[in-house]
Design a protein around this motif. Sequence first.
Motif, short mmCIF file in Angstrom:
data_model
loop_
_atom_site.label_atom_id
_atom_site.label_comp_id
_atom_site.label_asym_id
_atom_site.label_seq_id
_atom_site.Cartn_x
_atom_site.Cartn_y
_atom_site.Cartn_z
N LEU A 59 23.90 -6.30 31.12
CA LEU A 59 23.76 -4.86 31.25
C LEU A 59 22.57 -4.54 32.15
N THR A 60 22.79 -3.66 33.12
CA THR A 60 21.74 -3.33 34.09
C THR A 60 21.41 -1.85 34.07
N ALA A 61 22.40 -0.98 33.93
CA ALA A 61 22.15 0.46 33.81
C ALA A 61 23.23 1.07 32.93
N PHE A 62 22.85 2.11 32.21
CA PHE A 62 23.79 2.73 31.28
C PHE A 62 23.42 4.20 31.10
N ALA A 63 24.46 5.03 30.96
CA ALA A 63 24.24 6.45 30.65
C ALA A 63 25.36 6.96 29.75
N ARG A 64 24.98 7.67 28.70
CA ARG A 64 25.96 8.33 27.85
C ARG A 64 25.78 9.83 28.00
N MET A 65 26.78 10.49 28.57
CA MET A 65 26.69 11.93 28.81
C MET A 65 26.73 12.67 27.47
N ASP A 66 26.06 13.80 27.44
CA ASP A 66 25.93 14.56 26.19
C ASP A 66 27.30 14.87 25.60
N GLY A 67 27.47 14.50 24.36
CA GLY A 67 28.71 14.81 23.66
C GLY A 67 29.82 13.80 23.87
N GLN A 102 21.81 2.18 39.36
CA GLN A 102 21.54 3.58 39.00
C GLN A 102 22.27 4.54 39.94
N VAL A 143 30.54 3.95 23.74
CA VAL A 143 29.36 3.19 24.21
C VAL A 143 29.75 1.73 24.36
N ILE A 187 30.60 -0.67 27.94
CA ILE A 187 29.89 -1.93 28.21
C ILE A 187 30.88 -3.10 28.28
N GLN A 189 28.51 9.78 37.05
CA GLN A 189 28.15 10.98 36.29
C GLN A 189 28.58 12.24 37.04
N VAL A 225 25.80 4.66 38.68
CA VAL A 225 25.87 5.49 37.48
C VAL A 225 25.79 6.98 37.85
#
Lengths: 134, 134, 134, 134
Positions: D38-46, D10, D52, D56, D17, D13
Amino acid sequence: MNGITLQQAQQAVAAAQQKARDLNLKMNIAVVDAGANLTAFARMDGAWLGSVDIAIKKAKTARYFDMPTGDLGQASQPGGSLFNIEVSNGGLITFPGGLPIKNAQGDIIGAIGVSGDSVENDHTVAEAGMQALQ
Amino acid sequence: MNGITLQQAQQAVAAAQQKARDLNLKMNIAVVDAGANLTAFARMDGAWLGSVDIAIKKAKTARYFDMPTGDLGQASQPGGSLFNIEVSNGGLITFPGGLPIKNAQGDIIGAIGVSGDSVENDHTVAEAGMQALQ
Amino acid sequence: MNGITLQQAQQAVAAAQQKARDLNLKMNIAVVDAGANLTAFARMDGAWLGSVDIAIKKAKTARYFDMPTGDLGQASQPGGSLFNIEVSNGGLITFPGGLPIKNAQGDIIGAIGVSGDSVENDHTVAEAGMQALQ
Amino acid sequence: MNGITLQQAQQAVAAAQQKARDLNLKMNIAVVDAGANLTAFARMDGAWLGSVDIAIKKAKTARYFDMPTGDLGQASQPGGSLFNIEVSNGGLITFPGGLPIKNAQGDIIGAIGVSGDSVENDHTVAEAGMQALQ
């Protein structure tokens, strides 16, 4: 018959493992039978995770077309007669490291696939496995 | 570390093969490491072709959830709390024949999956492989 | 718009993680947006490997049909109106642990999926994540 | 152990970010553990929906072969020694944006994958995430 026996397949894996150890390499080694079914497999400690699938695909590819995987790769290049054949059969690997295995009569009885280092080293280790049965 | 070593995995496969021979059975035997990656595999001569994939999926399933595959299958029946969990992870096998493998300290270091006969016999052979490391 | 923001998704994951820690559980937690696309994910140390895929599939399933996954599972049993719906969409998970997430106006903006323990505990942790946004 | 902890993942990530925000980019950021899970994931807005899966796959590819994804891509070009390796392992991504993550002792404990803009920017953001743990 399915060609190669489990005993022969394990003999080929053992010979490939020994060659890899001699060269200080960490390899994934797969042997398939005449039906291209997985027959024996070994992943040496610390070998690349991504090479499990590649070793199996190399062995299958070599038996699917009864030729060294590298030979197929020469025809699958852009402009080549088999361009992008790799997307067939759930994924082929067409660079070196996969070899058909023949019996004393010259009949193909299976194939070996090795992955874990340079394609030259993969090929060398696969060859050691194949030759153990001749 | 990845848990089970190749040497241990091959020892488990050999013990399972021996048990299968003792019982006059033809089995597919797969061992995965702590990361659920295929580490060793053997298909005995004449074993069902369809059991190659099942043996591997049993071993992976046992490690994915750290329990015997048959335990998971009891919960995945119609009306059970995990109905149809089998569609996840690219396909799980939840009937007996897959078992986690622990080290002397009780840590799970991998898993074994066996397929080729009745689920009772699959389980018996898997158990022989597992116990060879204890 | 896609509904849930990354900030909200991470807030939901954090609340679910906290709930899991309170209950001494190891969970995989996934949040998808209104388009059912993965937005935030966390796998707690030591959580089941097989639950990565299940947590993501639960979140997607909850958004695909805008209902708790467990509700869908009641209709997918043998004889039910949606028997074996699980084979669609690359694999659905229809037991508890997936919940739609709504905004203050009651519009569904995404979903959360949790996997790692009993379905009751999975549901409880998912609920904690969902409620953090209400 | 699985290598990277969730807390570390995290942290990576969050650093990625922040870097993306500094550069005014919208990114998908994935971190996998030593087992390529997969351990942590974030998709920023837009951020791009199609990224995605790519983020990965970049993280997994970097761990599968313990090298930056771009390095692998140099060998997988037409005429290269690893041509079309991308069809293996359920799909590899071999352009820049995936990097192994090492601990203080130099052991690989996981990997990060970033996708959402030019491969140069993807690489820059991945690097920021990786460096947060060193």
